[in-house]
Design an enzyme around this catalytic site. Structure first.
Site, PDB file in Angstrom:
ATOM      1  N   GLY A  13       1.009  -1.721   0.336  1.00 31.22           N
ATOM      2  CA  GLY A  13      -0.109   0.124   0.167  1.00 31.22           C
ATOM      3  C   GLY A  13       0.365   1.207   0.021  1.00 31.22           C
ATOM      4  O   GLY A  13       1.861   1.699  -1.285  1.00 31.22           O
ATOM      5  N   ILE A  14       0.385   1.859   0.867  1.00 29.91           N
ATOM      6  CA  ILE A  14       1.356   3.520   0.837  1.00 29.91           C
ATOM      7  C   ILE A  14       2.448   3.540   0.996  1.00 29.91           C
ATOM      8  O   ILE A  14       3.764   4.143   0.660  1.00 29.91           O
ATOM      9  CB  ILE A  14       0.322   4.359   2.046  1.00 29.91           C
ATOM     10  CG1 ILE A  14      -0.754   4.526   1.049  1.00 29.91           C
ATOM     11  CG2 ILE A  14       0.977   6.035   1.904  1.00 29.91           C
ATOM     12  CD1 ILE A  14      -1.963   5.529   2.785  1.00 29.91           C
ATOM     13  N   GLY A  84      -0.408   0.746   9.788  1.00 29.15           N
ATOM     14  CA  GLY A  84      -1.774   0.560  10.569  1.00 29.15           C
ATOM     15  C   GLY A  84      -2.657   0.147  10.388  1.00 29.15           C
ATOM     16  O   GLY A  84      -3.204  -0.389   8.849  1.00 29.15           O
ATOM     17  N   ILE A  85      -3.621  -0.457  10.475  1.00 33.25           N
ATOM     18  CA  ILE A  85      -4.725  -1.484  10.893  1.00 33.25           C
ATOM     19  C   ILE A  85      -6.263  -0.530  11.267  1.00 33.25           C
ATOM     20  O   ILE A  85      -6.100   0.184  11.487  1.00 33.25           O
ATOM     21  CB  ILE A  85      -4.697  -2.516  11.597  1.00 33.25           C
ATOM     22  CG1 ILE A  85      -4.860  -1.972  12.916  1.00 33.25           C
ATOM     23  CG2 ILE A  85      -3.492  -3.211  11.367  1.00 33.25           C
ATOM     24  CD1 ILE A  85      -4.497  -2.814  13.783  1.00 33.25           C
ATOM     25  N   TYR A 147     -10.074   3.926  15.984  1.00 33.56           N
ATOM     26  CA  TYR A 147      -9.110   4.802  14.690  1.00 33.56           C
ATOM     27  C   TYR A 147      -8.413   6.235  14.710  1.00 33.56           C
ATOM     28  O   TYR A 147      -7.636   6.642  14.950  1.00 33.56           O
ATOM     29  CB  TYR A 147      -9.636   4.024  12.676  1.00 33.56           C
ATOM     30  CG  TYR A 147      -8.724   4.344  12.166  1.00 33.56           C
ATOM     31  CD1 TYR A 147      -8.074   3.655  10.998  1.00 33.56           C
ATOM     32  CD2 TYR A 147      -9.014   5.881  11.415  1.00 33.56           C
ATOM     33  CE1 TYR A 147      -6.880   3.990  10.366  1.00 33.56           C
ATOM     34  CE2 TYR A 147      -7.916   5.718  10.498  1.00 33.56           C
ATOM     35  CZ  TYR A 147      -7.024   4.978   9.552  1.00 33.56           C
ATOM     36  OH  TYR A 147      -6.450   5.379   8.519  1.00 33.56           O
TER      37      TYR A 147
END
Ligand code: NDP
Length: 237
Positions: A13-14, A84-85, A147
């Site tokens: 991803g990012i 992150g999740i 989050y």
């Protein structure tokens, strides 16, 4: 010798785009991941970026992992806290594990990782730390009290550590992405995603490279006057 950069969640991803972009800038990059060995191995083969596996939510694993990177590649001068999740649920249905996992992985990791590199950065009188926040930490989001709390915590953490690092040549900034086309966002139901895209002024999801571009700017040697700031990259949201 080229500076060493560590990117957490740097294999997908990012984070993968950040790892690649920093490598293209000439840094020696180590990418940390937690579980997906196949993705990490494929990323390593394709990019040549060194990969390390540990849970950034665990303090001792961060201490040990950074010690391994220092022994293998050298002292860490650039740190991107990107791992992150999400564990989404409305508060009245949220289990305490969902709260704790997200807080540990998304915010606790910033303490664990920064604490593991900060003494060497202070001794070397140079450091670049970038923490990946989120538009949902700035604005809140339905079903994401865990989050949003972790991500808005990142913004306060960033501003406080920026003040501590300033005299030691260490900058600390946050990047707050809007909605970016990665596995995390692909998990959102299609009808919800359509509504999200309709609310983005530029009319599309961001790309991982859109975010990496901001991180490259903030980690540059000549970005020393930019500290304690949040760069929002969100298509105008
Ligand atoms: P992905 O789910 O695509 O990738 C997450 C990466 O983090 C993976 O490499 C994963 O490793 C790693 N990771 C997860 N948990 C841990 C852990 N405990 N220890 C070490 N590594 C871990 O995420 P994105 O690329 O979408 O998101 C990257 C960051 O950007 C996150 O902080 C996210 O909150 C933030 N963000 C994302 C947005 C988006 O629209 N995508 C919007 C705003 C913010 P593994 O491969 O082993 O699972």
């Amino acid at each position: 010798m080229a500076r060493v950069a560590v990117v957490t969640g740097g294999t997908r991803g990012i984070g993968a785009a950040i790892s690649r972009s920093l490598q293209e800038e000439g840094y020696r990059v180590a990418a940390v991941y937690a579980r997906d060995d196949a993705a990490a191995e494929a990323f390593h083969k394709e990019s040549g970026v060194a990969v390390y596996k540990w849970d950034v939510g665990d303090f001792q694993q961060c201490q040990d992992g950074i010690a391994r990177i220092e022994a293998d590649i050298g002292p860490v001068e650039i740190l991107v806290n990107n791992a992150g999740i999400t564990r989404d649920a409305t508060l009245h249905r949220m289990a305490s594990e969902q709260w704790q996992d997200v807080l540990d992985t998304n915010l606790g990791s910033c303490f664990n990782m920064c604490r593991s590199v900060i003494e060497a950065m202070r001794a070397g009188k140079f450091g670049r730390i970038v923490n990946i926040g989120s538009i949902n930490g700035q604005a809140g989001q339905y079903g994401q009290v865990n989050y949003a709390a972790a991500k808005s915590g990142i913004h306060g953490f960033t501003k406080a550590l920026a003040q501590e690092g300033a005299k030691a040549g260490i900058t600390v900034n946050a990047v707050a992405p809007g909605y970016v086309d990665t596995d995390m966002v692909r998990a959102v139901p299609e009808n919800v995603l359509e509504k999200i895209i309709a609310g983005i002024p530029v009319g599309r999801l961001g790309t991982a490279d859109d975010i990496a571009r901001g991180v490259v700017f903030l980690t540059a040697d000549n970005a020393g006057f930019v500290t304690g700031s949040t760069l929002s990259i969100n298509g105008g949201q």
